[in-house]
Design a protein around this motif. Sequence first.
Motif, PDB file in Angstrom:
ATOM      1  N   ALA A 105       0.838  -1.203   0.000  1.00  0.00           N
ATOM      2  CA  ALA A 105       0.000   0.000   0.000  1.00  0.00           C
ATOM      3  C   ALA A 105       0.866   1.243   0.000  1.00  0.00           C
ATOM      4  O   ALA A 105       2.028   1.217   0.423  1.00  0.00           O
ATOM      5  CB  ALA A 105      -0.921   0.005   1.220  1.00  0.00           C
ATOM      6  N   LEU A 124       0.822   5.025   1.614  1.00  0.00           N
ATOM      7  CA  LEU A 124       0.158   5.769   2.687  1.00  0.00           C
ATOM      8  C   LEU A 124       1.117   6.820   3.224  1.00  0.00           C
ATOM      9  O   LEU A 124       2.202   6.487   3.728  1.00  0.00           O
ATOM     10  CB  LEU A 124      -0.277   4.827   3.809  1.00  0.00           C
ATOM     11  N   TYR A 128      -3.690  -3.040   9.884  1.00  0.00           N
ATOM     12  CA  TYR A 128      -4.071  -1.702  10.339  1.00  0.00           C
ATOM     13  C   TYR A 128      -2.794  -0.889  10.484  1.00  0.00           C
ATOM     14  O   TYR A 128      -1.747  -1.419  10.882  1.00  0.00           O
ATOM     15  CB  TYR A 128      -4.835  -1.782  11.651  1.00  0.00           C
ATOM     16  N   TYR A 170      -5.764   3.609   9.839  1.00  0.00           N
ATOM     17  CA  TYR A 170      -6.287   3.081   8.586  1.00  0.00           C
ATOM     18  C   TYR A 170      -6.424   1.559   8.618  1.00  0.00           C
ATOM     19  O   TYR A 170      -5.629   0.863   9.271  1.00  0.00           O
ATOM     20  CB  TYR A 170      -5.336   3.434   7.423  1.00  0.00           C
ATOM     21  N   VAL A 175      -5.918  -1.479   6.036  1.00  0.00           N
ATOM     22  CA  VAL A 175      -5.140  -1.644   4.813  1.00  0.00           C
ATOM     23  C   VAL A 175      -5.462  -2.994   4.184  1.00  0.00           C
ATOM     24  O   VAL A 175      -5.339  -4.042   4.841  1.00  0.00           O
ATOM     25  CB  VAL A 175      -3.627  -1.549   5.101  1.00  0.00           C
ATOM     26  N   PRO A 235      -5.958   2.512   1.427  1.00  0.00           N
ATOM     27  CA  PRO A 235      -6.171   2.473   2.877  1.00  0.00           C
ATOM     28  C   PRO A 235      -7.402   3.279   3.281  1.00  0.00           C
ATOM     29  O   PRO A 235      -7.591   4.407   2.808  1.00  0.00           O
ATOM     30  CB  PRO A 235      -4.879   3.080   3.434  1.00  0.00           C
TER      31      PRO A 235
END
Length: 331
Positions: A175, A177, A191, A201, A203, A211
């Motif tokens: 991810a 972020l 998370y 968030y 995820v 997210p």
Amino acid sequence: MFRIPLGMAVIFACFLGCASLSAHGLETLYPVMTLEGFAAPECVVVDQTTGMAYVANMNTDKEAYWQDTGAGFISRLNPDGSLDALKWVDSTPEFVLHQPKGMAILNGRLYVADNTRVVVISLSEARGEAVIEIEGAQRLNDMASGGGAVYVSDVAANRIHRLDLSGAGNHDPVAELEGVNGITLRDGTMYAVSWTLHEVYEVALDGSAPPEPFGVAEHFTNLDGIEALEDGTFIISDFMGHKVAAIDADRKTVRTLYELSTPADIGLDRARGVLYVPQLESGKVAVFSFSEGDNRQPITHAWQREFNTLSRQILDRPSWDNERLAREAHR
């Protein structure tokens, strides 16, 4: 270092053994003890199999938190919270530790985020086994493990990686972020918290969705660590907010559990219901117990309060009274 007399250690161990996670959420934290003498402790991780806890010490000042100093080390704590070894694994010319931060455990190995790489340490042999390089890594921060995989966040590159443990270097980006710091796993879901966005968030590990924020940023300053409990509660450390907080399973209700200075990446002993909170700038690790509905005060805390009261009485005495001092020492 605060040391507990032998008789108290037995009672303390029983207290920890009786603590458990509640199915009704977490209302408060009960301070048990504070260990001192660490060197910029950034993270604590607990081996859920043995109960041993590991502390990452950066051993440097603020200006060098992300520099390759070769001065870091790992401490180990016993299941009762006492210190087993301050320098359980130290940096050596053969196996260098720079600024160890987040950690994760998988299959008898301790994975440690160390600036732009991840180092692997054998738990049984207390020695370094490997170094995992990550192309493009800038500031690797926290780690998590689960489902046979190990993950690491990069707070500067704004990315979470799933590590390729084969040694081929084919790490999988999970991810993107901004300012991602602490990460954790529960029931196959990740998370994460953001240092810069002050948000928590969910995820998706398969990258199927971006997210998803909880919408609780207004409650926090700079988030560092995160743990997820079985009942859906999340425990969050707010480094610059100087507090440890809980978010209920509804992902909306936020409450402060305890206020303390610079809490970094927290560690959870699930079996004993114990939370370890490294206080980075004061060189301490605070140990808390979960004891919902139980107003007992941990005996170590009561003993420390008694000691502090006695110390003030002695310092405030205008002249030494040896007879009274002897009685107080005997008590």
